[in-house]
Design a protein around this motif. Structure first.
Motif, PDB file in Angstrom:
ATOM      1  N   GLN A 242       0.852  -1.186   0.000  1.00 57.99           N
ATOM      2  CA  GLN A 242       0.000   0.000   0.000  1.00 57.99           C
ATOM      3  C   GLN A 242       0.892   1.242   0.000  1.00 57.99           C
ATOM      4  OE1 GLN A 242      -3.050  -0.845  -0.377  1.00 57.99           O
ATOM      5  NE2 GLN A 242      -2.820  -2.985   0.169  1.00 57.99           N
ATOM      6  N   PRO A 243       1.432   1.618  -1.171  1.00 53.87           N
ATOM      7  CA  PRO A 243       2.367   2.743  -1.207  1.00 53.87           C
ATOM      8  C   PRO A 243       1.651   4.081  -1.049  1.00 53.87           C
ATOM      9  CG  PRO A 243       1.901   1.998  -3.428  1.00 53.87           C
ATOM     10  CD  PRO A 243       1.200   1.041  -2.500  1.00 53.87           C
ATOM     11  N   PRO A 244       2.385   5.115  -0.671  1.00 54.20           N
ATOM     12  CA  PRO A 244       1.768   6.453  -0.571  1.00 54.20           C
ATOM     13  C   PRO A 244       1.471   7.015  -1.957  1.00 54.20           C
ATOM     14  CG  PRO A 244       4.136   6.589  -0.223  1.00 54.20           C
ATOM     15  CD  PRO A 244       3.810   5.127  -0.296  1.00 54.20           C
ATOM     16  N   ALA A 245       0.752   8.117  -1.982  1.00 57.34           N
ATOM     17  CA  ALA A 245       0.412   8.761  -3.259  1.00 57.34           C
ATOM     18  C   ALA A 245       1.674   9.266  -3.945  1.00 57.34           C
ATOM     19  CB  ALA A 245      -0.560   9.909  -3.017  1.00 57.34           C
ATOM     20  N   TRP A 246       1.623   9.303  -5.266  1.00 58.04           N
ATOM     21  CA  TRP A 246       2.728   9.793  -6.080  1.00 58.04           C
ATOM     22  C   TRP A 246       2.164  10.683  -7.169  1.00 58.04           C
ATOM     23  CZ3 TRP A 246       7.820   9.555  -5.234  1.00 58.04           C
ATOM     24  CH2 TRP A 246       8.707   9.864  -6.266  1.00 58.04           C
ATOM     25  N   VAL A 247       2.957  11.617  -7.638  1.00 59.40           N
ATOM     26  CA  VAL A 247       2.490  12.539  -8.664  1.00 59.40           C
ATOM     27  C   VAL A 247       2.080  11.771  -9.922  1.00 59.40           C
ATOM     28  CG1 VAL A 247       4.820  12.881  -9.577  1.00 59.40           C
ATOM     29  CG2 VAL A 247       3.062  14.613  -9.967  1.00 59.40           C
ATOM     30  N   ASP A 248       0.980  12.203 -10.542  1.00 59.42           N
ATOM     31  CA  ASP A 248       0.485  11.570 -11.770  1.00 59.42           C
ATOM     32  C   ASP A 248       1.300  12.099 -12.950  1.00 59.42           C
ATOM     33  OD1 ASP A 248      -0.891  10.410 -13.825  1.00 59.42           O
ATOM     34  OD2 ASP A 248      -2.777  11.489 -13.494  1.00 59.42           O
ATOM     35  N   PHE A 249       2.466  11.515 -13.145  1.00 61.82           N
ATOM     36  CA  PHE A 249       3.387  12.064 -14.146  1.00 61.82           C
ATOM     37  C   PHE A 249       2.870  11.883 -15.571  1.00 61.82           C
ATOM     38  CE2 PHE A 249       4.673   7.704 -13.418  1.00 61.82           C
ATOM     39  CZ  PHE A 249       5.029   7.219 -14.666  1.00 61.82           C
ATOM     40  N   LEU A 250       2.077  10.844 -15.834  1.00 63.56           N
ATOM     41  CA  LEU A 250       1.507  10.661 -17.171  1.00 63.56           C
ATOM     42  C   LEU A 250       0.373  11.650 -17.432  1.00 63.56           C
ATOM     43  CD1 LEU A 250       1.461   6.786 -17.502  1.00 63.56           C
ATOM     44  CD2 LEU A 250       2.907   8.394 -18.735  1.00 63.56           C
ATOM     45  N   GLY A 251      -0.313  12.040 -16.379  1.00 64.08           N
ATOM     46  CA  GLY A 251      -1.364  13.040 -16.546  1.00 64.08           C
ATOM     47  C   GLY A 251      -0.798  14.406 -16.856  1.00 64.08           C
ATOM     48  N   GLU A 252       0.429  14.637 -16.395  1.00 65.92           N
ATOM     49  CA  GLU A 252       1.062  15.932 -16.616  1.00 65.92           C
ATOM     50  C   GLU A 252       1.806  16.001 -17.942  1.00 65.92           C
ATOM     51  OE1 GLU A 252       3.592  16.579 -13.279  1.00 65.92           O
ATOM     52  OE2 GLU A 252       1.938  17.115 -11.927  1.00 65.92           O
ATOM     53  N   ASP A 253       2.175  14.848 -18.493  1.00 63.95           N
ATOM     54  CA  ASP A 253       2.980  14.825 -19.719  1.00 63.95           C
ATOM     55  C   ASP A 253       2.403  13.825 -20.712  1.00 63.95           C
ATOM     56  OD1 ASP A 253       4.871  14.917 -21.669  1.00 63.95           O
ATOM     57  OD2 ASP A 253       6.563  14.294 -20.419  1.00 63.95           O
ATOM     58  N   HIS A 254       1.567  14.306 -21.641  1.00 64.75           N
ATOM     59  CA  HIS A 254       0.953  13.428 -22.644  1.00 64.75           C
ATOM     60  C   HIS A 254       1.889  13.159 -23.822  1.00 64.75           C
ATOM     61  CE1 HIS A 254      -3.589  13.400 -21.625  1.00 64.75           C
ATOM     62  NE2 HIS A 254      -2.852  13.423 -20.529  1.00 64.75           N
ATOM     63  N   LEU A 284       4.422   3.322 -10.039  1.00 61.07           N
ATOM     64  CA  LEU A 284       3.806   2.336 -10.934  1.00 61.07           C
ATOM     65  C   LEU A 284       2.282   2.393 -10.859  1.00 61.07           C
ATOM     66  CD1 LEU A 284       4.146  -0.051 -12.878  1.00 61.07           C
ATOM     67  CD2 LEU A 284       4.198  -1.558 -10.897  1.00 61.07           C
ATOM     68  N   ASP A 285       1.749   2.588  -9.667  1.00 65.98           N
ATOM     69  CA  ASP A 285       0.300   2.575  -9.497  1.00 65.98           C
ATOM     70  C   ASP A 285      -0.380   3.775 -10.153  1.00 65.98           C
ATOM     71  OD1 ASP A 285       0.426   0.203  -8.196  1.00 65.98           O
ATOM     72  OD2 ASP A 285       0.059   0.986  -6.186  1.00 65.98           O
ATOM     73  N   THR A 286       0.365   4.837 -10.434  1.00 67.11           N
ATOM     74  CA  THR A 286      -0.257   5.990 -11.114  1.00 67.11           C
ATOM     75  C   THR A 286      -0.507   5.706 -12.590  1.00 67.11           C
ATOM     76  OG1 THR A 286       1.843   7.050 -11.764  1.00 67.11           O
ATOM     77  CG2 THR A 286       0.996   7.547  -9.567  1.00 67.11           C
ATOM     78  N   VAL A 287       0.164   4.689 -13.132  1.00 68.57           N
ATOM     79  CA  VAL A 287       0.018   4.375 -14.559  1.00 68.57           C
ATOM     80  C   VAL A 287      -1.356   3.774 -14.852  1.00 68.57           C
ATOM     81  CG1 VAL A 287       0.991   2.995 -16.461  1.00 68.57           C
ATOM     82  CG2 VAL A 287       2.506   4.042 -14.763  1.00 68.57           C
ATOM     83  N   ARG A 288      -1.953   3.173 -13.842  1.00 70.01           N
ATOM     84  CA  ARG A 288      -3.176   2.382 -14.012  1.00 70.01           C
ATOM     85  C   ARG A 288      -4.268   3.118 -14.802  1.00 70.01           C
ATOM     86  NH1 ARG A 288      -6.248  -0.323 -15.247  1.00 70.01           N
ATOM     87  NH2 ARG A 288      -7.467  -1.995 -14.359  1.00 70.01           N
ATOM     88  N   VAL A 289      -4.550   4.347 -14.463  1.00 68.83           N
ATOM     89  CA  VAL A 289      -5.677   5.059 -15.063  1.00 68.83           C
ATOM     90  C   VAL A 289      -5.391   5.478 -16.504  1.00 68.83           C
ATOM     91  CG1 VAL A 289      -6.526   5.897 -12.847  1.00 68.83           C
ATOM     92  CG2 VAL A 289      -4.875   7.274 -14.127  1.00 68.83           C
ATOM     93  N   HIS A 290      -4.142   5.364 -16.940  1.00 70.23           N
ATOM     94  CA  HIS A 290      -3.773   5.816 -18.287  1.00 70.23           C
ATOM     95  C   HIS A 290      -3.598   4.653 -19.270  1.00 70.23           C
ATOM     96  CE1 HIS A 290      -3.142   9.915 -16.874  1.00 70.23           C
ATOM     97  NE2 HIS A 290      -2.481   9.415 -15.844  1.00 70.23           N
TER      98      HIS A 290
END
Length: 464
Positions: A242-254, A284-290
């Motif tokens: 259960q890692p902490p939140a991380w910046v959504d780097f893919l959301g910021e850079d298309h 890694l978990d921020t990639v999921r939504v993209h």
């Protein structure tokens, strides 16, 4: 024939049930029929498991079936546990949102949400009926879709939705069968495993999450002998934390579009996290939504590169193991009972001196060898190529050109709205698909959150 329903849903596992839930919640009167051979709706292959050790591979906070409420499962579990359900959860000293419920219990949750939706639908005059049969054929014309069932019935409706779910390799007849399933134990059949000599050697093909389930089944059956696992790359699923939140780097850079660009940046993000003392799973978990966007905009060449070169590592890092199951694997490995081999399965071998013999080729070697054991388990995962699925409906739909294989032969092709494409690439007017059959369209089209979002969008499309 007169029309039996407004909407026919082919498959009553998670996908079909969630679609029915969304349809029932929408205002308007409609008749929904779900054709599903199992006795219960909402379970399918994934959630028919009865052993407590067969758990979700995501914690409760990640597994809501309500796309508008990510805490829905956590809230349901809180009430269920308070009422005396799942007493074993007390053994895990974590918040309810971090629990990994048994898959059978998750099926109960899905069924309760269906019952609640039926009550809402009744206020609009909507109904849902479960017909216990298998769909063996389908015909579509400008006015309706007609299904032929295994019991001889024929059903007709204005729309039909293919929600057949997953075809586990261990339980799916194949058009090009190697005979493995006939010789192998079901990965989830604990009763059959109890018939084995507890000290015997068991061979397992595949090292993904199905293998994890198979090892859990063997442990619960009382097996205490060696377990030899063979897979091409010898990779095990990482444990889910259960890692902490991380910046959504893919959301910021298309501008990050290709698999090569994504991997390079993801590795950089993971290195940055580790340098800060943060779990690498956080980036890694921020990639999921993209994933759906990245996969759909990739070229066929890029998709093939991903499947050939990246997929094994993506699967082991992204589709992670529940903590308790991972602990079991680690313990067995440290005891020397569980061994992982990077080797390709080449077929069964006749052998009068052993219960089962398989031929393998170890990674980096040219010669093959034979390995013997008392039992074999096929844990090679899910069969997504409909051309290899020897079931009546997939074979009929492909043979008559009503569907075509999806990108890279994963599932079937469809529009972004789920309208099925025929052999000529023409979108169907009355035939749709959702969930695992759209694997080739979105790559990750099997997770609970993916299915829930697709169900909501498709329901809105069908009632317009």
């Amino acid at each position: 024939m007169s029309q039996n329903a407004d909407i026919l849903i082919i498959g009553g596992g998670l996908s079909g049930t969630m679609l029915a839930v969304q349809l029932l919640r929408l205002p308007g009167q409609r008749t929904i029929v779900i054709v599903e051979p199992r006795t219960e709706l909402g379970r399918g292959e994934a959630y028919s498991a009865v052993e407590l050790g067969h758990t979700l591979n995501g914690n409760a906070a990640r597994m809501s079936v309500d796309p508008d409420n990510p805490d829905d499962l956590t809230q349901w579990l809180t009430a269920h546990i308070a009422a005396g359900g799942w007493p074993e959860s007390a053994e895990q000293a974590v918040p309810i949102s971090e629990l990994f419920p048994p898959r059978g219990l998750f099926g109960v949750y899905v069924q309760q949400r269906l019952a609640e939706a039926q009550a809402i639908g009744a206020t609009y005059g909507s109904t849902v009926e479960h017909v216990r049969a298998e769909v063996v054929d389908l015909q579509a014309d400008v006015d309706a879709v007609q299904l032929t069932l295994s019991d001889g019935q024929r059903l007709r409706a204005g729309f039909a939705v293919i929600a057949t779910g997953m075809f586990p390799a261990a339980r799916t007849p194949q058009t090009e069968s190697s005979g493995v399933n006939a010789a192998a134990l079901d990965p989830w059949d604990v009763a059959a495993m109890r018939q084995l000599d507890p000290q015997s050697t068991v061979l397992i093909i595949g090292s993904g999450l199905t293998m994890v389930d198979a090892v859990v089944s063997l442990e619960q059956a009382g097996h205490r002998g060696p377990i030899e696992v063979f897979s091409r790359h010898g990779l095990l699923p990482h444990v889910r934390r259960q890692p902490p939140a991380w910046v959504d780097f893919l959301g910021e850079d298309h501008s990050l579009r290709s698999p090569r660009q994504l991997l390079r940046e993801l590795r950089r993000q993971c290195r940055d996290a580790i340098a800060q003392g943060i779990d690498w799973q956080a980036p890694l978990d921020t990639v999921r939504v993209h994933i759906a966007r990245l996969w759909s905009q990739a070229t066929d060449v890029q998709r093939r590169q991903f499947v050939r070169h990246v997929r094994p590592w993506w699967e082991s890092h992204h589709h992670r193991s529940p903590p308790l199951s991972a602990e079991l694997l680690q313990r067995l490995h440290s005891q020397g009972r569980l061994r992982i081999h990077a080797a390709s399965f080449k077929g069964l071998e006749p052998d009068s001196n052993a219960a089962v013999s398989i031929r393998i080729r170890r990674r980096g070697e040219h010669e093959t060898c034979v390995v013997q054991g008392a039992a074999l388990i096929n844990s090679s995962g899910i069969e997504y190529d409909w051309r290899r699925v020897a079931r009546p409906l997939p074979q009929q739909l492909l043979a008559r050109g009503l569907v075509q294989p999806g990108p890279l032969a994963l599932g079937i092709a469809a529009t972004a709205e789920g309208a099925v494409l025929d052999a000529n690439g023409v979108p169907a007017k009355r035939l749709f698909a959702m969930g695992p059959p759209l694997r080739g369209m979105w790559w990750e089209s099997t997770a609970v959150t993916d299915v829930a979002l697709q169900a909501k969008a498709l329901a809105a499309r069908l009632v317009v």
